[in-house]
Design a protein around this motif. Structure first.
Motif, PDB file in Angstrom:
ATOM      1  N   SER A 228       0.721  -1.154  -0.063  1.00 13.02           N
ATOM      2  CA  SER A 228      -0.112  -0.054  -0.027  1.00 13.02           C
ATOM      3  C   SER A 228       0.940   1.243  -0.029  1.00 13.02           C
ATOM      4  O   SER A 228       1.867   1.167   0.765  1.00 13.02           O
ATOM      5  N   GLU A 229       0.470   2.241  -0.821  1.00  8.70           N
ATOM      6  CA  GLU A 229       1.276   3.459  -0.759  1.00  8.70           C
ATOM      7  C   GLU A 229       1.390   4.172   0.459  1.00  8.70           C
ATOM      8  O   GLU A 229       2.307   5.028   0.873  1.00  8.70           O
ATOM      9  N   LYS A 230       0.295   3.773   1.362  1.00 10.58           N
ATOM     10  CA  LYS A 230       0.157   4.471   2.380  1.00 10.58           C
ATOM     11  C   LYS A 230       0.883   3.927   3.635  1.00 10.58           C
ATOM     12  O   LYS A 230       1.649   4.431   4.570  1.00 10.58           O
ATOM     13  N   ILE A 231       0.686   2.523   3.907  1.00 12.94           N
ATOM     14  CA  ILE A 231       1.288   1.883   5.054  1.00 12.94           C
ATOM     15  C   ILE A 231       2.607   0.913   4.383  1.00 12.94           C
ATOM     16  O   ILE A 231       2.952   0.093   5.096  1.00 12.94           O
ATOM     17  N   THR A 237      -2.432  -7.554   8.626  1.00 14.67           N
ATOM     18  CA  THR A 237      -2.655  -6.599   9.349  1.00 14.67           C
ATOM     19  C   THR A 237      -3.655  -7.160  10.480  1.00 14.67           C
ATOM     20  O   THR A 237      -4.550  -7.919  10.089  1.00 14.67           O
ATOM     21  N   THR A 424       3.489   4.551  10.281  1.00 14.85           N
ATOM     22  CA  THR A 424       3.129   3.039  10.775  1.00 14.85           C
ATOM     23  C   THR A 424       4.786   2.322  10.688  1.00 14.85           C
ATOM     24  O   THR A 424       4.723   1.099  10.794  1.00 14.85           O
ATOM     25  N   ASP A 426       7.463   1.927   8.653  1.00 14.22           N
ATOM     26  CA  ASP A 426       7.681   1.157   7.540  1.00 14.22           C
ATOM     27  C   ASP A 426       8.775   0.155   7.398  1.00 14.22           C
ATOM     28  O   ASP A 426       8.791  -1.207   6.762  1.00 14.22           O
ATOM     29  N   GLN A 476      -8.731  -1.053   9.086  1.00 15.44           N
ATOM     30  CA  GLN A 476      -7.527  -0.615   7.970  1.00 15.44           C
ATOM     31  C   GLN A 476      -8.054   0.666   7.230  1.00 15.44           C
ATOM     32  O   GLN A 476      -7.105   1.484   7.211  1.00 15.44           O
ATOM     33  N   GLU A 480      -5.053   3.701   6.881  1.00 21.33           N
ATOM     34  CA  GLU A 480      -4.454   3.915   5.549  1.00 21.33           C
ATOM     35  C   GLU A 480      -4.589   5.455   5.527  1.00 21.33           C
ATOM     36  O   GLU A 480      -3.906   6.382   4.863  1.00 21.33           O
ATOM     37  N   ARG A 481      -5.930   6.229   5.946  1.00 17.64           N
ATOM     38  CA  ARG A 481      -6.146   7.340   5.699  1.00 17.64           C
ATOM     39  C   ARG A 481      -5.265   8.142   6.184  1.00 17.64           C
ATOM     40  O   ARG A 481      -4.695   9.315   5.646  1.00 17.64           O
ATOM     41  N   ALA A 483      -2.332   7.759   7.603  1.00 18.39           N
ATOM     42  CA  ALA A 483      -0.827   7.406   6.963  1.00 18.39           C
ATOM     43  C   ALA A 483      -0.809   8.159   5.754  1.00 18.39           C
ATOM     44  O   ALA A 483       0.292   8.835   5.572  1.00 18.39           O
ATOM     45  N   GLY A 484      -1.639   8.240   5.069  1.00 21.21           N
ATOM     46  CA  GLY A 484      -1.763   8.988   3.695  1.00 21.21           C
ATOM     47  C   GLY A 484      -1.637  10.594   4.001  1.00 21.21           C
ATOM     48  O   GLY A 484      -0.894  11.143   3.326  1.00 21.21           O
TER      49      GLY A 484
END
Ligand SMILES: Cc1cc2nc3c(=O)[nH]c(=O)nc-3n(C[C@H](O)[C@H](O)[C@H](O)COP(=O)(O)OP(=O)(O)OC[C@H]3O[C@@H](n4cnc5c(N)ncnc54)[C@H](O)[C@@H]3O)c2cc1C
Ligand code: SF4
Ligand code: SF4
Ligand code: SF4
Length: 498
Positions: A228-231, A237, A424, A426, A476, A480-481, A483-484
């Protein structure tokens, strides 16, 4: 003949090219500075002669490989990191990716950034709306360089501190071979008389140049990972909570971190853990090495002031296997030290990395002021602090809890956290935080095979109860939101000399 990093010999590189690359490598400023300071380094006593040569070998290997990668890339169009790794088959893919990032920093390679806008449908306040989102594409190409081009050499990390982006992780001070660096939670000082300008501190510092692109590309190449680009890359998970009543008394959220650490210590998978506990001054975190289970529970709970955890890593050198707990910047520092293997003797005993989600941390004085100014309370009466549901919350010994909107406390946070894109952790084996899970539970991201393995084993040992993060709300999507948002709001780092 050189043996190349990660114990992988080159296939398909001619002996002549290998010799040429080695000759060029040993001209590197950093390598020469390190080699010429041999006597000074050994007199400090931090490195044995064997360790000195281990680092020197690693530096020469890595530099030789970079020179070969550079030659192979000359004349090629701008390419994605994953494309470069696939084309240059004679080198391990991970190495190629990290080499390109390093060569960029040395001034040989240019990064081309293309920005595209795409329209996505998002639910905002229950209504589906079209929203424009920017996508960034990074390609890399060897520069046309003049004949008199001089490779950029790496500065000591005072440049990172002076540019106000240092996260005070302490990694540089543990790794500096001549003990020239002092790092605490607030300051970084370099003794110019002692520093021999080897630049090792710069190459392993998480804030000198970013490895986020390299990390993403390495993850994308691993088809066993979800991405995921965000996490970033992950295996699974979960949402989890400890089953141990003693841990419930000291935990921040689900007590998952302490439970995993207990599993590692009890089963002798590690000899010691590097974590954080309260110092004599309450709420001031103190990095500690825990090698006895009876001291582990003292580390439970979040201290929102930052800690220079990695400044004590060199003290943990006597242990064969250790685990480190820390914020994303701490995990990033360890990963960078692994990618650029000049600090080998200090970090090869780190077997497990437990990362904590982190939106920001606060200077210790900031935490004290926040309690006084926003809550008008004595910090000695505070038993727990928490960030949840957009609020900063304090729990008092009277049983009362008080909360203020998170935006009211943002100004107390550390300025340098604005330059951090990672919520998160990475680069951890397992990342743990509260966002996404209900109260008393933690959200858990397993990112590596070893992380997934010990997590499953801790469940089997009866220390943790666990379910999929998909089964809980907000789950999740919220993680994700947020983290983005952190990635989007992150300021770019520009290092400037004072
Ligand atoms: C500065 C900071 C900011 C955070 N921000 C967020 C956030 O925005 N969103 C979110 O979901 N989660 C955040 N977390 C993580 C969260 O507070 C919990 O640490 C996490 O959910 C693990 O809970 P647990 O009950 O499993 O941990 P526990 O079992 O209670 O163990 C906590 C662990 O955290 C370590 N620790 C405590 N304070 C520090 C510190 N200052 N530096 C390094 N290690 C420390 C301890 O050594 C201990 O091992 C943050 C953590 C920190 C330290
Ligand atoms: S390694 Fe850590 S403490 Fe050292 S300069 Fe970099 S960010 Fe700061
Ligand atoms: S401060 Fe940095 S550049 Fe100076 S000797 Fe230490 S590691 Fe090398
Ligand atoms: S926001 Fe980033 S730099 Fe700041 S403490 Fe957290 S991980 Fe470190």
């Amino acid at each position: 003949m050189v043996q190349i990093s990660n114990n992988v010999n080159f296939n398909g590189v001619s002996p002549k090219n290998l010799m040429d690359a080695t000759y060029k490598a040993v001209e590197n400023f950093q390598i020469r500075a390190f080699f010429e300071a041999k006597n000074d380094i050994l007199s400090v006593g931090k490195l044995s002669e064997e360790e000195f040569y281990e680092i020197l070998d690693a530096m020469i290997d890595a530099e030789t490989e970079r020179k070969l990668v550079l030659e192979s890339l000359k004349g090629k169009e701008p390419l994605f990191l994953e494309e470069i790794a696939k084309i240059l088959k004679e080198f391990p893919r991970e190495n190629v990716i990290r080499d390109v990032i390093y060569l960029k920093e040395q001034g040989y390679i240019e990064e081309h950034i293309e920005i595209k806008t795409k329209t996505v449908i998002k639910k905002i306040k229950g209504e589906e709306k079209k929203v424009e989102e920017k996508e960034y594409f990074y390609r890399y190409q060897v520069k046309d360089l003049p004949d008199d081009f001089i490779e950029h050499f790496f500065e000591p990390v005072s440049i990172v501190f002076d540019s106000e982006v240092c996260c005070q992780c302490g990694w540089c001070s543990s790794i500096c071979p001549v003990n020239a660096i002092t790092v605490t939670a607030d300051i970084l000082e370099i003794d110019d008389e002692t520093c021999m300008k080897c630049g090792i501190c710069y190459s392993v510092c998480p804030k000198s140049f970013s490895i986020e692109q390299a990390g993403r590309s390495i993850n994308k190449l691993d088809k066993s990972l979800k991405f995921s680009e965000k996490i970033n890359g992950y295996i699974n998970t979960y949402s989890a909570s400890t089953t141990k009543d003693d841990i419930k008394k000291v935990r921040q959220d689900g007590g998952v971190v302490t439970s995993i650490l207990q599993y590692l210590l009890e089963n002798k998978l590690v000899d010691a853990i590097v974590a954080v506990q309260h110092s004599e001054e309450k709420w001031k975190p103190e990095p500690v090495i825990v090698d006895d289970l009876k001291d582990l529970y003292k580390t439970g709970g979040t201290k929102y002031a930052n800690a220079s955890t990695l400044a004590i890593i060199d003290k943990a050198k006597k242990y064969d296997k250790i685990a480190v707990v820390g914020t994303p910047c701490i995990m990033n520092a360890i990963e960078k030290g692994t990618l650029f293997p000049s600090g080998l003797p200090f970090f090869k005993n780190i077997k497990y990395r437990i990362g904590l989600f982190c939106m920001e941390s606060f200077p210790y004085e900031g935490v004290l002021n926040l309690i006084k100014e926003q809550f008008q309370k004595d910090f000695n009466k505070v038993t727990k602090m928490d960030i949840s549901g957009g609020k900063f919350i304090i729990y008092l010994d009277s049983g009362e809890d008080l909360r203020v909107p998170l935006k009211e406390v943002k100004s107390y946070a550390r300025h340098n956290c604005h330059y951090c894109e990672d919520l998160t952790a990475d680069f951890a084996d397992i990342s743990v935080g509260s966002i996404g899970s209900p109260s008393g539970w933690s959200s858990v991201i397993t990112r590596t095979k070893i992380g997934e393995k010990i997590y499953k084993e801790a469940i089997k040992a009866g220390l943790i109860e666990s379910k999929s993060l998909k089964e809980v709300k907000p789950g999740q999507p919220l993680l994700e939101r947020i983290a983005g948002i952190k990635r989007k709001n992150c300021k770019p780092i520009k290092l400037e000399k004072e």
